[in-house]
Design a protein around this motif. Sequence first.
Motif, PDB file in Angstrom:
ATOM      1  N   LYS A 189       0.841  -1.208   0.000  1.00  0.00           N
ATOM      2  CA  LYS A 189       0.000   0.000   0.000  1.00  0.00           C
ATOM      3  C   LYS A 189       0.867   1.246   0.000  1.00  0.00           C
ATOM      4  CE  LYS A 189      -3.703  -0.010   2.524  1.00  0.00           C
ATOM      5  NZ  LYS A 189      -4.630   0.073   3.684  1.00  0.00           N
ATOM      6  N   LEU A 190       1.931   1.218   0.795  1.00  0.00           N
ATOM      7  CA  LEU A 190       2.854   2.356   0.834  1.00  0.00           C
ATOM      8  C   LEU A 190       3.530   2.547  -0.520  1.00  0.00           C
ATOM      9  CD1 LEU A 190       4.277   4.538   2.503  1.00  0.00           C
ATOM     10  CD2 LEU A 190       5.982   2.818   3.141  1.00  0.00           C
ATOM     11  N   LEU A 191       3.935   1.451  -1.150  1.00  0.00           N
ATOM     12  CA  LEU A 191       4.588   1.544  -2.458  1.00  0.00           C
ATOM     13  C   LEU A 191       3.634   2.056  -3.526  1.00  0.00           C
ATOM     14  CD1 LEU A 191       6.866  -1.609  -2.809  1.00  0.00           C
ATOM     15  CD2 LEU A 191       7.566   0.787  -2.875  1.00  0.00           C
ATOM     16  N   ILE A 192       2.370   1.665  -3.451  1.00  0.00           N
ATOM     17  CA  ILE A 192       1.380   2.137  -4.419  1.00  0.00           C
ATOM     18  C   ILE A 192       1.264   3.647  -4.357  1.00  0.00           C
ATOM     19  CG2 ILE A 192      -1.076   2.130  -4.993  1.00  0.00           C
ATOM     20  CD1 ILE A 192      -1.101  -0.820  -4.008  1.00  0.00           C
ATOM     21  N   THR A 193       1.244   4.175  -3.132  1.00  0.00           N
ATOM     22  CA  THR A 193       1.134   5.629  -2.952  1.00  0.00           C
ATOM     23  C   THR A 193       2.414   6.331  -3.397  1.00  0.00           C
ATOM     24  OG1 THR A 193      -0.382   5.330  -1.088  1.00  0.00           O
ATOM     25  CG2 THR A 193       0.727   7.458  -1.278  1.00  0.00           C
ATOM     26  N   LYS A 194       3.566   5.851  -2.920  1.00  0.00           N
ATOM     27  CA  LYS A 194       4.837   6.490  -3.247  1.00  0.00           C
ATOM     28  C   LYS A 194       5.181   6.353  -4.724  1.00  0.00           C
ATOM     29  CE  LYS A 194       8.278   6.065  -0.457  1.00  0.00           C
ATOM     30  NZ  LYS A 194       9.348   5.506   0.396  1.00  0.00           N
ATOM     31  N   GLY A 195       4.823   5.202  -5.298  1.00  0.00           N
ATOM     32  CA  GLY A 195       5.183   4.940  -6.680  1.00  0.00           C
ATOM     33  C   GLY A 195       4.208   5.467  -7.699  1.00  0.00           C
ATOM     34  N   ASN A 196       3.049   5.952  -7.228  1.00  0.00           N
ATOM     35  CA  ASN A 196       2.046   6.507  -8.151  1.00  0.00           C
ATOM     36  C   ASN A 196       1.808   5.538  -9.308  1.00  0.00           C
ATOM     37  OD1 ASN A 196       0.229   8.223  -9.326  1.00  0.00           O
ATOM     38  ND2 ASN A 196       1.745   9.743  -9.986  1.00  0.00           N
ATOM     39  N   ILE A 197       1.281   4.369  -8.978  1.00  0.00           N
ATOM     40  CA  ILE A 197       1.180   3.265  -9.928  1.00  0.00           C
ATOM     41  C   ILE A 197      -0.160   3.254 -10.633  1.00  0.00           C
ATOM     42  CG2 ILE A 197       1.326   0.767 -10.219  1.00  0.00           C
ATOM     43  CD1 ILE A 197       2.923   0.674  -7.595  1.00  0.00           C
ATOM     44  N   THR A 198      -0.122   3.081 -11.935  1.00  0.00           N
ATOM     45  CA  THR A 198      -1.306   2.783 -12.732  1.00  0.00           C
ATOM     46  C   THR A 198      -1.202   1.336 -13.188  1.00  0.00           C
ATOM     47  OG1 THR A 198      -1.518   5.059 -13.523  1.00  0.00           O
ATOM     48  CG2 THR A 198      -2.614   3.351 -14.814  1.00  0.00           C
ATOM     49  N   GLU A 215       7.077  -7.493  -9.810  1.00  0.00           N
ATOM     50  CA  GLU A 215       6.903  -6.159 -10.394  1.00  0.00           C
ATOM     51  C   GLU A 215       6.997  -5.073  -9.317  1.00  0.00           C
ATOM     52  OE1 GLU A 215       7.060  -5.757 -13.633  1.00  0.00           O
ATOM     53  OE2 GLU A 215       7.195  -7.931 -13.716  1.00  0.00           O
ATOM     54  N   PHE A 216       6.532  -5.378  -8.122  1.00  0.00           N
ATOM     55  CA  PHE A 216       6.667  -4.401  -7.035  1.00  0.00           C
ATOM     56  C   PHE A 216       8.125  -4.244  -6.601  1.00  0.00           C
ATOM     57  CE2 PHE A 216       2.098  -4.244  -6.527  1.00  0.00           C
ATOM     58  CZ  PHE A 216       1.900  -2.953  -6.058  1.00  0.00           C
ATOM     59  N   ASP A 217       8.949  -5.254  -6.824  1.00  0.00           N
ATOM     60  CA  ASP A 217      10.381  -5.074  -6.571  1.00  0.00           C
ATOM     61  C   ASP A 217      10.964  -4.020  -7.521  1.00  0.00           C
ATOM     62  OD1 ASP A 217      10.683  -6.731  -4.403  1.00  0.00           O
ATOM     63  OD2 ASP A 217      11.327  -8.469  -5.580  1.00  0.00           O
ATOM     64  N   HIS A 218      10.476  -4.001  -8.756  1.00  0.00           N
ATOM     65  CA  HIS A 218      10.899  -2.935  -9.675  1.00  0.00           C
ATOM     66  C   HIS A 218      10.496  -1.567  -9.114  1.00  0.00           C
ATOM     67  CE1 HIS A 218      12.575  -5.075 -13.066  1.00  0.00           C
ATOM     68  NE2 HIS A 218      11.557  -5.910 -13.074  1.00  0.00           N
ATOM     69  N   ARG A 278      10.052  -0.754  -6.053  1.00  0.00           N
ATOM     70  CA  ARG A 278      10.920  -0.439  -4.919  1.00  0.00           C
ATOM     71  C   ARG A 278      12.212   0.222  -5.375  1.00  0.00           C
ATOM     72  NH1 ARG A 278       8.555  -5.151  -2.773  1.00  0.00           N
ATOM     73  NH2 ARG A 278       7.702  -4.776  -0.685  1.00  0.00           N
ATOM     74  N   LEU A 279      12.771  -0.282  -6.454  1.00  0.00           N
ATOM     75  CA  LEU A 279      14.044   0.251  -6.937  1.00  0.00           C
ATOM     76  C   LEU A 279      13.904   1.690  -7.412  1.00  0.00           C
ATOM     77  CD1 LEU A 279      15.395  -2.832  -8.934  1.00  0.00           C
ATOM     78  CD2 LEU A 279      16.169  -2.020  -6.695  1.00  0.00           C
ATOM     79  N   SER A 280      12.857   1.983  -8.166  1.00  0.00           N
ATOM     80  CA  SER A 280      12.725   3.315  -8.761  1.00  0.00           C
ATOM     81  C   SER A 280      12.073   4.343  -7.846  1.00  0.00           C
ATOM     82  CB  SER A 280      11.954   3.237 -10.087  1.00  0.00           C
ATOM     83  OG  SER A 280      10.863   2.362  -9.996  1.00  0.00           O
ATOM     84  N   SER A 281      11.411   3.901  -6.754  1.00  0.00           N
ATOM     85  CA  SER A 281      10.864   4.872  -5.814  1.00  0.00           C
ATOM     86  C   SER A 281      11.666   4.936  -4.515  1.00  0.00           C
ATOM     87  CB  SER A 281       9.391   4.590  -5.492  1.00  0.00           C
ATOM     88  OG  SER A 281       9.055   3.271  -5.499  1.00  0.00           O
ATOM     89  N   ASP A 282      12.829   4.321  -4.511  1.00  0.00           N
ATOM     90  CA  ASP A 282      13.729   4.366  -3.357  1.00  0.00           C
ATOM     91  C   ASP A 282      14.098   5.822  -3.061  1.00  0.00           C
ATOM     92  OD1 ASP A 282      15.834   4.206  -1.544  1.00  0.00           O
ATOM     93  OD2 ASP A 282      16.790   2.512  -2.544  1.00  0.00           O
TER      94      ASP A 282
END
Length: 255
Positions: free
Chosen positions: A44-53, A143-146, A148-152
């Motif tokens: 959930k945190l990654l979805i918000t930080k990563g602005n995922i569509t 895919e969420f590991d990807h 993680r890398l770009s929203s680090d």
Amino acid sequence: MLGVAGILGCSCSAVQADENRKVNRHGQHELALADLPEPPADLKLLITKGNITFLIGGERPSVVNPNRSTSIRGRKFDAETQFRLSYSFKSRCRWGWDGAPTSRRLAIDVGFNRLRIEVRHLMWFLNMPDRETFWESPLVRHEFDHVRLSSDPRVSSQFVSAVREHDRIELTRDDSEELIAEANRRAGRTQYQRGGPLNTLTGADAQSWLTKIVQAEFDRIVELVGIRYQELDRQTDHGRYDVPETGELREWLQR
């Protein structure tokens, strides 16, 4: 000033079909979070930080809007994550001489502030993973590991630190002469006067040098994230295997 770049990350796995959705001209349809179970806290945190569509079906994002190739021809991909970074900044400048005024070389003392990197992601699946176990799917987790890398946040920190190291820009003699001539024209001067040109030079005159510096550091960050995407796919064979327990890749994925 904004810059944009995107790089893809891909994986292979078996997934299920999804039907009865309005599709765009690329054959994709958007998957709403409301259509899925509640995500676990870490995602959930990654979805918000990563602005995922989330996209399902049709063409891969890297086919629709290509940027960098996976260098794997003829391979079928069941999922792909494409990141898009952008930057913005503000600055303040003070013009001065690089040495004595007689050197006819200008320098710019720069303070960068409000430096920001923003990231967005497209997470695409060829077919819809099972809804009930969506968040536990190894394909989805890869895919969420990807993401993680770009929203680090360390990526943004590295960019900001690198840009702020450029606190003084020393111009060449040719660039200086051109600016001095322009400044004298503005002031209506025909003769060179000590300190005179500095009174008419502004931040706008420095913009091209500032943009060049920020863009160069931004390009380095994009390349760095791209390398990490590729390394994640190399070491896991696009999600077929777990991330190694030790090594740089594991460290990149940990915060």
